[in-house]
Design an enzyme around this catalytic site. Sequence first.
Site, PDB file in Angstrom:
ATOM      1  N   ARG A 258       0.838  -1.206   0.000  1.00 16.85           N
ATOM      2  CA  ARG A 258       0.000   0.000   0.000  1.00 16.85           C
ATOM      3  C   ARG A 258       0.872   1.255   0.000  1.00 16.85           C
ATOM      4  O   ARG A 258       1.826   1.339   0.766  1.00 16.85           O
ATOM      5  CB  ARG A 258      -0.921   0.017   1.227  1.00 16.85           C
ATOM      6  CG  ARG A 258      -1.833  -1.198   1.246  1.00 16.85           C
ATOM      7  CD  ARG A 258      -2.952  -1.115   2.229  1.00 16.85           C
ATOM      8  NE  ARG A 258      -3.709  -2.380   2.209  1.00 16.85           N
ATOM      9  CZ  ARG A 258      -4.910  -2.516   2.738  1.00 16.85           C
ATOM     10  NH1 ARG A 258      -5.506  -1.490   3.338  1.00 16.85           N
ATOM     11  NH2 ARG A 258      -5.545  -3.673   2.676  1.00 16.85           N
ATOM     12  N   ARG A 273       1.820   1.046  10.416  1.00 13.60           N
ATOM     13  CA  ARG A 273       1.348   1.390   9.067  1.00 13.60           C
ATOM     14  C   ARG A 273       2.562   1.371   8.141  1.00 13.60           C
ATOM     15  O   ARG A 273       3.352   2.310   8.118  1.00 13.60           O
ATOM     16  CB  ARG A 273       0.701   2.773   9.075  1.00 13.60           C
ATOM     17  CG  ARG A 273      -0.035   3.141   7.791  1.00 13.60           C
ATOM     18  CD  ARG A 273      -0.567   4.573   7.870  1.00 13.60           C
ATOM     19  NE  ARG A 273      -1.564   4.693   8.942  1.00 13.60           N
ATOM     20  CZ  ARG A 273      -2.867   4.502   8.752  1.00 13.60           C
ATOM     21  NH1 ARG A 273      -3.316   4.155   7.542  1.00 13.60           N
ATOM     22  NH2 ARG A 273      -3.726   4.628   9.745  1.00 13.60           N
ATOM     23  N   GLU A 347      -7.543  -0.133  14.656  1.00 13.94           N
ATOM     24  CA  GLU A 347      -8.113  -1.154  13.771  1.00 13.94           C
ATOM     25  C   GLU A 347      -7.130  -2.272  13.474  1.00 13.94           C
ATOM     26  O   GLU A 347      -5.999  -2.031  13.077  1.00 13.94           O
ATOM     27  CB  GLU A 347      -8.572  -0.502  12.458  1.00 13.94           C
ATOM     28  CG  GLU A 347      -9.258  -1.475  11.503  1.00 13.94           C
ATOM     29  CD  GLU A 347      -9.175  -1.044  10.059  1.00 13.94           C
ATOM     30  OE1 GLU A 347      -9.529   0.112   9.768  1.00 13.94           O
ATOM     31  OE2 GLU A 347      -8.719  -1.858   9.237  1.00 13.94           O
ATOM     32  N   SER A 350     -11.184  -5.976   9.510  1.00 12.81           N
ATOM     33  CA  SER A 350     -12.281  -5.272   8.834  1.00 12.81           C
ATOM     34  C   SER A 350     -13.110  -6.291   8.073  1.00 12.81           C
ATOM     35  O   SER A 350     -12.597  -6.951   7.164  1.00 12.81           O
ATOM     36  CB  SER A 350     -11.685  -4.242   7.880  1.00 12.81           C
ATOM     37  OG  SER A 350     -12.693  -3.480   7.307  1.00 12.81           O
ATOM     38  N   ARG A 388       1.153  -5.302  12.086  1.00  9.79           N
ATOM     39  CA  ARG A 388       0.369  -4.429  12.973  1.00  9.79           C
ATOM     40  C   ARG A 388      -0.018  -5.164  14.264  1.00  9.79           C
ATOM     41  O   ARG A 388       0.114  -4.603  15.356  1.00  9.79           O
ATOM     42  CB  ARG A 388      -0.880  -3.898  12.272  1.00  9.79           C
ATOM     43  CG  ARG A 388      -1.692  -2.974  13.147  1.00  9.79           C
ATOM     44  CD  ARG A 388      -2.851  -2.332  12.451  1.00  9.79           C
ATOM     45  NE  ARG A 388      -2.437  -1.367  11.435  1.00  9.79           N
ATOM     46  CZ  ARG A 388      -3.305  -0.566  10.801  1.00  9.79           C
ATOM     47  NH1 ARG A 388      -4.593  -0.642  11.061  1.00  9.79           N
ATOM     48  NH2 ARG A 388      -2.891   0.284   9.871  1.00  9.79           N
TER      49      ARG A 388
HETATM   50  N1  LIG Z   1      -0.411   0.039   5.806  1.00  5.61           N
HETATM   51  C1  LIG Z   1      -0.683  -0.988   6.616  1.00  5.61           C
HETATM   52  N2  LIG Z   1       0.286  -1.472   7.420  1.00  5.61           N
HETATM   53  C2  LIG Z   1       0.043  -2.511   8.249  1.00  5.61           C
HETATM   54  N3  LIG Z   1      -1.147  -3.131   8.342  1.00  5.61           N
HETATM   55  C3  LIG Z   1      -2.140  -2.688   7.543  1.00  5.61           C
HETATM   56  C4  LIG Z   1      -1.980  -1.602   6.649  1.00  5.61           C
HETATM   57  N4  LIG Z   1      -3.161  -1.397   5.994  1.00  5.61           N
HETATM   58  C5  LIG Z   1      -4.023  -2.317   6.476  1.00  5.61           C
HETATM   59  N5  LIG Z   1      -3.420  -3.087   7.395  1.00  5.61           N
HETATM   60  C6  LIG Z   1      -4.016  -4.213   8.140  1.00  5.61           C
HETATM   61  O1  LIG Z   1      -4.846  -4.939   7.237  1.00  5.61           O
HETATM   62  C7  LIG Z   1      -6.155  -5.015   7.778  1.00  5.61           C
HETATM   63  C8  LIG Z   1      -7.166  -5.094   6.637  1.00  5.61           C
HETATM   64  O2  LIG Z   1      -7.030  -3.958   5.816  1.00  5.61           O
HETATM   65  S1  LIG Z   1      -8.353  -3.288   5.320  1.00  5.61           S
HETATM   66  O3  LIG Z   1      -7.998  -2.430   4.258  1.00  5.61           O
HETATM   67  O4  LIG Z   1      -8.995  -2.709   6.456  1.00  5.61           O
HETATM   68  N6  LIG Z   1      -9.307  -4.460   4.799  1.00  5.61           N
HETATM   69  C9  LIG Z   1      -8.949  -5.364   3.855  1.00  5.61           C
HETATM   70  O5  LIG Z   1      -7.855  -5.331   3.300  1.00  5.61           O
HETATM   71  C10 LIG Z   1      -9.963  -6.465   3.577  1.00  5.61           C
HETATM   72  N7  LIG Z   1      -9.520  -7.266   2.481  1.00  5.61           N
HETATM   73  C11 LIG Z   1     -10.132  -7.316   4.835  1.00  5.61           C
HETATM   74  O6  LIG Z   1      -8.891  -7.820   5.271  1.00  5.61           O
HETATM   75  C12 LIG Z   1      -6.287  -3.775   8.622  1.00  5.61           C
HETATM   76  O7  LIG Z   1      -7.317  -3.918   9.580  1.00  5.61           O
HETATM   77  C13 LIG Z   1      -4.910  -3.736   9.279  1.00  5.61           C
HETATM   78  O8  LIG Z   1      -4.829  -4.674  10.345  1.00  5.61           O
END
Ligand SMILES: Nc1ncnc2c1ncn2[C@@H]1O[C@H](COS(=O)(=O)NC(=O)[C@@H](N)CO)[C@@H](O)[C@H]1O
Length: 423
Positions: A258, A273, A347, A350, A388
């Site tokens: 991401r 993050r 969070e 999700s 995380r």
């Molecule tokens: N940049 C990031 N760094 C670390 N963990 C992350 C990051 N972005 C998301 N996550 C983790 O990934 C989980 C799911 O991300 S989400 O965008 O909320 N949801 C999804 O991707 C859905 N596919 C359900 O998993 C988050 O709750 C968090 O625990």
Amino acid sequence: MLDLKFIRENPEAVRKAIEQKGSSLNLDELLTLDRQVLELKRQTEALQAERNANAKAAAKATPEERPALIERGKAIGHQLSELEPQLRELEGKLKQLLYLTPTLPWEGAPVGPDDSFNLETRTHGRPRTFLFEPLDHVALIEKNDWGDLERAAKVSGSRSYILKGDLMLYEQALLRFAVDRLIAAGFTPMSVPALTKEEVLYGHGQFPTARDQVYSVNGGEAFLAGTAEVLLNGLYSGEILNQAELPKLLAALSPCFRSEAGSAGKDVRGLMRVHQFNKVEQYVLCRADLEESNRLFETMLSLSEGILQALELPYRVLEVSTGDMGLGKYRQVDLETWVPSEGRYRETHSCSALLDWQARRANLRYRDAEGRVRYAYTLNNTALATPRILVMLLENHQNEDGTVNVPEAVRPYFGKAKLEAAR
Ligand SMILES: Nc1ncnc2c1ncn2[C@@H]1O[C@H](COS(=O)(=O)NC(=O)[C@@H](N)CO)[C@@H](O)[C@H]1O
């Protein structure tokens, strides 16, 4: 995307969802385009029918009649060569607007423009009262040499991490622990790539609205998915499944990438993050039945709550608001886990149900018991995402000497009851 027929018959309900989800879609523009496309289709189909009739007549005509009929055929062909490109252009514009149509949110979703309207529905466990001054996760990593965040930044840039020794092994143990919990619930374990294609990102819903979150490779030749959900949602695209093989219950481990565009300044320290992380994803493709979707939603949510309970972490459950859940969601529930150093929940999971919004985009269909071909329903949820969750595990389970206890349920995977400093 929504069914055009549904939009035509329920414009006010769609308008309300557009407003509740904060979408910029102009529904009147979409409805006008739809009428123009229908009218152009009617005209081209009438001309095609006339051209066929005319060609049949020409084949049976006398030599005297034939020239006029051939002229007529040319004139029709010329009209069609004008109309058909116009029709294709309008259909393209209509499809782009359809990509922006929102799923109607369920009646229990808090109505509001952003996450400040998310509603805490329950909590589990209580934040620990420390009898010593607890360290945050970065200090614990430094104290025990469980990672090298500075050198990670040197070689990978910001929002990166290197884990070492017991913490590296703990991450691997946790991911396998999460996969096994899903296997026990009937999910098929999979590992999937992160490299994906533009049309798969459109089918998922990440494109066109959130392109800025996605890394592209070789100038858009390929893309790095932010979640296995993207690829899992594309697996059965274009196929017609049998209802008997549904629901598909998939548990996928994958690296996730991401850009975190828009998160400047947020969580810049440590593991919260990062640009690349690992996640065990729950993905479900089921028949187009609301009760079935709701049942599977609860199953997925309880699996993730079970994982947090097994990890002995205090967490809360949030019903996500219409403005925060995003265009495609019918319902979204987030789990937030306690972070001692921040004194708040963050969070970690999700859980979403999207009805047929993704299925229409990715062309996910099945033949039902009556033999009708229908779009499926899709759902997804986080089973566990590292690093995380390591923030919460390190901080909540730390001892005064800097070691960290391993929850009972994970010990068989990690092999020890504690994380310890490298000797
Ligand atoms: N940049 C990031 N760094 C670390 N963990 C992350 C990051 N972005 C998301 N996550 C983790 O990934 C989980 C799911 O991300 S989400 O965008 O909320 N949801 C999804 O991707 C859905 N596919 C359900 O998993 C988050 O709750 C968090 O625990």
